[in-house]
Design a protein around this motif. Sequence first.
Motif, PDB file in Angstrom:
ATOM      1  N   SER A  37      25.219  22.592  43.946  1.00  0.00           N
ATOM      2  CA  SER A  37      24.105  23.517  43.810  1.00  0.00           C
ATOM      3  C   SER A  37      23.550  23.865  45.188  1.00  0.00           C
ATOM      4  CB  SER A  37      23.087  22.894  42.854  1.00  0.00           C
ATOM      5  OG  SER A  37      21.865  22.701  43.427  1.00  0.00           O
ATOM      6  N   LYS A  38      23.279  25.157  45.376  1.00  0.00           N
ATOM      7  CA  LYS A  38      22.830  25.633  46.685  1.00  0.00           C
ATOM      8  C   LYS A  38      21.555  26.453  46.530  1.00  0.00           C
ATOM      9  CE  LYS A  38      26.383  24.132  49.054  1.00  0.00           C
ATOM     10  NZ  LYS A  38      26.251  23.112  50.099  1.00  0.00           N
ATOM     11  N   LYS A  39      20.675  26.305  47.486  1.00  0.00           N
ATOM     12  CA  LYS A  39      19.408  27.042  47.435  1.00  0.00           C
ATOM     13  C   LYS A  39      19.491  28.286  48.333  1.00  0.00           C
ATOM     14  CE  LYS A  39      14.573  26.765  48.881  1.00  0.00           C
ATOM     15  NZ  LYS A  39      13.489  25.921  49.392  1.00  0.00           N
ATOM     16  N   ILE A  89      11.771  31.175  40.553  1.00  0.00           N
ATOM     17  CA  ILE A  89      13.078  30.545  40.761  1.00  0.00           C
ATOM     18  C   ILE A  89      14.061  30.884  39.644  1.00  0.00           C
ATOM     19  CG2 ILE A  89      14.248  28.297  40.869  1.00  0.00           C
ATOM     20  CD1 ILE A  89      11.050  28.029  42.250  1.00  0.00           C
ATOM     21  N   PHE A  90      15.262  31.276  40.029  1.00  0.00           N
ATOM     22  CA  PHE A  90      16.312  31.658  39.090  1.00  0.00           C
ATOM     23  C   PHE A  90      17.576  30.874  39.396  1.00  0.00           C
ATOM     24  CE2 PHE A  90      13.464  35.160  39.720  1.00  0.00           C
ATOM     25  CZ  PHE A  90      13.232  35.648  38.448  1.00  0.00           C
ATOM     26  N   LYS A  91      18.477  30.884  38.441  1.00  0.00           N
ATOM     27  CA  LYS A  91      19.722  30.150  38.669  1.00  0.00           C
ATOM     28  C   LYS A  91      20.895  30.920  38.088  1.00  0.00           C
ATOM     29  CE  LYS A  91      21.961  25.864  37.202  1.00  0.00           C
ATOM     30  NZ  LYS A  91      21.708  24.461  36.829  1.00  0.00           N
ATOM     31  N   ILE A 117      20.761  28.499  43.222  1.00  0.00           N
ATOM     32  CA  ILE A 117      19.360  28.462  42.806  1.00  0.00           C
ATOM     33  C   ILE A 117      18.614  29.397  43.748  1.00  0.00           C
ATOM     34  CG2 ILE A 117      17.351  27.028  42.457  1.00  0.00           C
ATOM     35  CD1 ILE A 117      19.395  24.813  41.808  1.00  0.00           C
ATOM     36  N   TRP A 144      15.595  31.538  45.161  1.00  0.00           N
ATOM     37  CA  TRP A 144      14.140  31.563  45.329  1.00  0.00           C
ATOM     38  C   TRP A 144      13.713  32.974  45.703  1.00  0.00           C
ATOM     39  CZ3 TRP A 144      10.861  26.876  46.816  1.00  0.00           C
ATOM     40  CH2 TRP A 144      11.412  25.702  46.275  1.00  0.00           C
ATOM     41  N   LEU A 148      12.035  24.892  52.905  1.00  0.00           N
ATOM     42  CA  LEU A 148      12.658  23.574  53.041  1.00  0.00           C
ATOM     43  C   LEU A 148      14.002  23.518  52.336  1.00  0.00           C
ATOM     44  CD1 LEU A 148       9.803  20.994  52.266  1.00  0.00           C
ATOM     45  CD2 LEU A 148      11.056  21.281  54.440  1.00  0.00           C
ATOM     46  N   GLY A 149      14.978  22.975  53.012  1.00  0.00           N
ATOM     47  CA  GLY A 149      16.259  22.710  52.365  1.00  0.00           C
ATOM     48  C   GLY A 149      17.027  23.946  51.934  1.00  0.00           C
ATOM     49  N   HIS A 199      14.198  21.942  35.275  1.00  0.00           N
ATOM     50  CA  HIS A 199      14.144  23.327  35.770  1.00  0.00           C
ATOM     51  C   HIS A 199      14.914  23.413  37.086  1.00  0.00           C
ATOM     52  CE1 HIS A 199      12.611  27.133  37.346  1.00  0.00           C
ATOM     53  NE2 HIS A 199      12.289  27.427  36.086  1.00  0.00           N
ATOM     54  N   PRO A 200      15.597  24.548  37.320  1.00  0.00           N
ATOM     55  CA  PRO A 200      16.356  24.693  38.577  1.00  0.00           C
ATOM     56  C   PRO A 200      15.508  24.456  39.833  1.00  0.00           C
ATOM     57  CG  PRO A 200      16.747  26.584  37.141  1.00  0.00           C
ATOM     58  CD  PRO A 200      15.787  25.701  36.434  1.00  0.00           C
ATOM     59  N   PHE A 201      14.181  24.695  39.714  1.00  0.00           N
ATOM     60  CA  PHE A 201      13.323  24.436  40.870  1.00  0.00           C
ATOM     61  C   PHE A 201      13.531  23.006  41.374  1.00  0.00           C
ATOM     62  CE2 PHE A 201       9.247  22.468  42.201  1.00  0.00           C
ATOM     63  CZ  PHE A 201       9.064  23.137  43.409  1.00  0.00           C
ATOM     64  N   GLU A 250      16.030  21.066  40.711  1.00  0.00           N
ATOM     65  CA  GLU A 250      17.414  20.880  41.138  1.00  0.00           C
ATOM     66  C   GLU A 250      17.514  21.184  42.636  1.00  0.00           C
ATOM     67  OE1 GLU A 250      20.114  23.052  38.619  1.00  0.00           O
ATOM     68  OE2 GLU A 250      21.771  22.833  40.045  1.00  0.00           O
ATOM     69  N   SER A 251      16.801  22.229  43.060  1.00  0.00           N
ATOM     70  CA  SER A 251      16.962  22.635  44.448  1.00  0.00           C
ATOM     71  C   SER A 251      16.114  21.816  45.419  1.00  0.00           C
ATOM     72  CB  SER A 251      16.678  24.129  44.614  1.00  0.00           C
ATOM     73  OG  SER A 251      15.360  24.425  44.218  1.00  0.00           O
ATOM     74  N   ILE A 252      15.180  21.009  44.891  1.00  0.00           N
ATOM     75  CA  ILE A 252      14.392  20.195  45.838  1.00  0.00           C
ATOM     76  C   ILE A 252      14.692  18.702  45.684  1.00  0.00           C
ATOM     77  CG2 ILE A 252      12.442  21.825  46.023  1.00  0.00           C
ATOM     78  CD1 ILE A 252      10.968  19.706  44.161  1.00  0.00           C
TER      79      ILE A 252
END
Lengths: 162, 504
Positions: free
Chosen positions: A4-6, A41-43, A57, A59, A76-77, B45-47, B49-51
């Motif tokens: 998974s990538k942000k 936030i969407f995925k 993921i 933003w 962040l991240g 929630h994906p939120f 997942e990303s943190i």
Amino acid sequence: MTTSKKIVLLGHFGVGKSSLIRRFVENTFSENYKVTIGVHIFKKVVEVSNSDSISLIIWDLEGQDDIKKTRSSYLLGTNGFIYVFDLSRPITFENLNSELEFLKENFPNIPVKVVGNKMDLVTKLYLKDYSEVFGHLVDFFTSAKTGSRVDNLFSKLAKELL
Amino acid sequence: MLKAYKEKYYKNNFQYILVDSLGKIIDTDDSIIPSESKYSIQEVHPFFESISDLFTISNQHYDFSCVNLDFEKKSIIADIVIYTHDNNENIIIIENLTEHYNRYQLTAQTRNESVINSQILELKNEYLLEKEQFKNNFIANFSHQLRNPITASAIFSKFLSNTNLNSEQKNYLDIILSANNDLKYRINDILDLAKIESGQLILNETTFNLKELLNKIATGYQIFATKQNLDFETGFDPKLPSYLVGDRYRLKQIIGNLINNAINFTSKGQVSLHVSLNYIRAEKASLHIEVADTGIGIDKSEHDSIFERFTKVNPNSQNNRNIGLGLAIVKYLLAQMNGNISIESQSNLGSKFVCNLSLKTAKESHKLLEVSHEIVYPDFDKKKSILLVEDSELIQLSILKILSSNGNFFLNIISNGEDVIPTLKNQEADIILISNTIQRYSAEELARSIKELSTAHKKIPILALSTEVFKEDLKRYKRSGIKDVISKPFDDKSLLDKLYKYVK
Ligand SMILES: Nc1nc2c(ncn2[C@@H]2O[C@H](COP(=O)(O)OP(=O)(O)OP(=O)(O)O)[C@@H](O)[C@H]2O)c(=O)[nH]1
Ligand SMILES: [Mg+2]
């Protein structure tokens, strides 16, 4: 395997960040403008090759006329940035250089895709006139309205994140 | 005591979730976001997942405000705070601020929309200007290209009419001449409008004889109306001043356009022109002009739109008035002259255009100046030589024809810009005509290099044969040493007038 990538979308307000995401995730578009506040936030999971898929993921940040005003926790991240501007409104790309400079300084190894959106609104001649300002910086000319180059944008970035 | 109140007014705005460093849920409830049934926070929630990487570093504090989270059954906007600890217990605090942020969203919505609208408006204006400019340039270019053929066709038709023709041939030629004239006027109209729209139409004021002008208009249209089987009636107030100061050509254009319009829409009956004096006050004469016809009339609903350019009023209406540009020009010119125009008309009952405008009265001393305008063409002791630089064969032939029938000039023709200087080194010229359509050379460039040749060459008058008639073009010509411009389309008279004026 799924990693998974942000991904974070940045840019002035009203440039079409939410619309690009909606086009990518749901394949729809709306003329109505609903201002994003904070972050949404969407995925979406995309297949990068037969064996690999990647869970993006995304933003969707509230638009800012200055990237420095962005809440730092949102960034962040982050694994990849998409910087969006509106081709039809020069004010949204006037400071493109310094905006990108900010990302380069603070997130030195994170890929950034620069996107000129609302391609459907401008003519070739117009693009040519303004190419001095952004021509060498832009990775994709997209239209969330027609869907043009939207998938290419996200899949290109996804591949680079693997 | 306070504790009781706190419990009474406790708002269920917070949710606490306890997770381990991998995100596995240790304890939670469903008060704001549904999470009880989930194994790990990442599934909630994906939120998260990303943190989730953040849980691996202990003793940190993270603050995420205004996070929009969509769930199957609800959407919330929350501030989310995370504290990580070194005992593998991390606390996530979710404060539901949906209502608060929704109010804020409305404010942001209004603000952003108004900012964007103003920017779009700016852009639209820019676009419009660009488009307008493009259109005007297009019109100008396009009409330039028509000028050479129109000039030639007018000149040769005229020469043809002086040859022996039988009556049938004469008839045909008349039609050609009048069609040509028509074409010329229409192109001038188009150019006038382009000039008007780019703010370049300026009035050229001189002292002129009003009565003479009106009589000329009357005779001209008398003939035209008779050809259309219409009566043409005129009435000029004897109180009208003889001399006025103003743009004679434009006044003639106003009256002419109105009469043309009247004649076009009248199939039988009469067209009339009446001009009277309203008053003379503060050295200004206010004129009252009426042009009436017994034609098809104009419906009231169309009274405003007929002054707009390119109107062909209501395509469904039975009187398909194709008005063209004439009335739009009239309206503009009148506005420039502090005048106004109104229509009295009903369908099928004819129309009357009424306008008022004021012009300066002429001082006595000015009146005399105007008389000697007509130039008589004298013969010279020795023929004068003219160098013509022109690449249009039609124009070359036209000028050759005009000059040979006048008999006072030698003509030397060059088609290429390169040949100008070498030719002038070997041959004398009393006057030089340079076209503005020579390939690779502008008339100004050529004029400048001629002037640089020698002091003798400096004195040779240079005239431009030009399709460009805008104010800026004329200025540009003057700056390069070009004395005057003969604008295309021209006829024998306008060419000879200019030649005689400048030849020494
Ligand atoms: N013609 C056209 N309109 C677009 C395009 N993309 C977005 N829009 C319109 O632009 C407006 C703003 O789009 P959003 O996607 O909400 O913009 P945003 O960048 O998310 O704006 P903020 O959330 O305020 O930062 C909406 O009215 C969209 O319909 C496009 O490619 N072409
Ligand atoms: Mg948005």
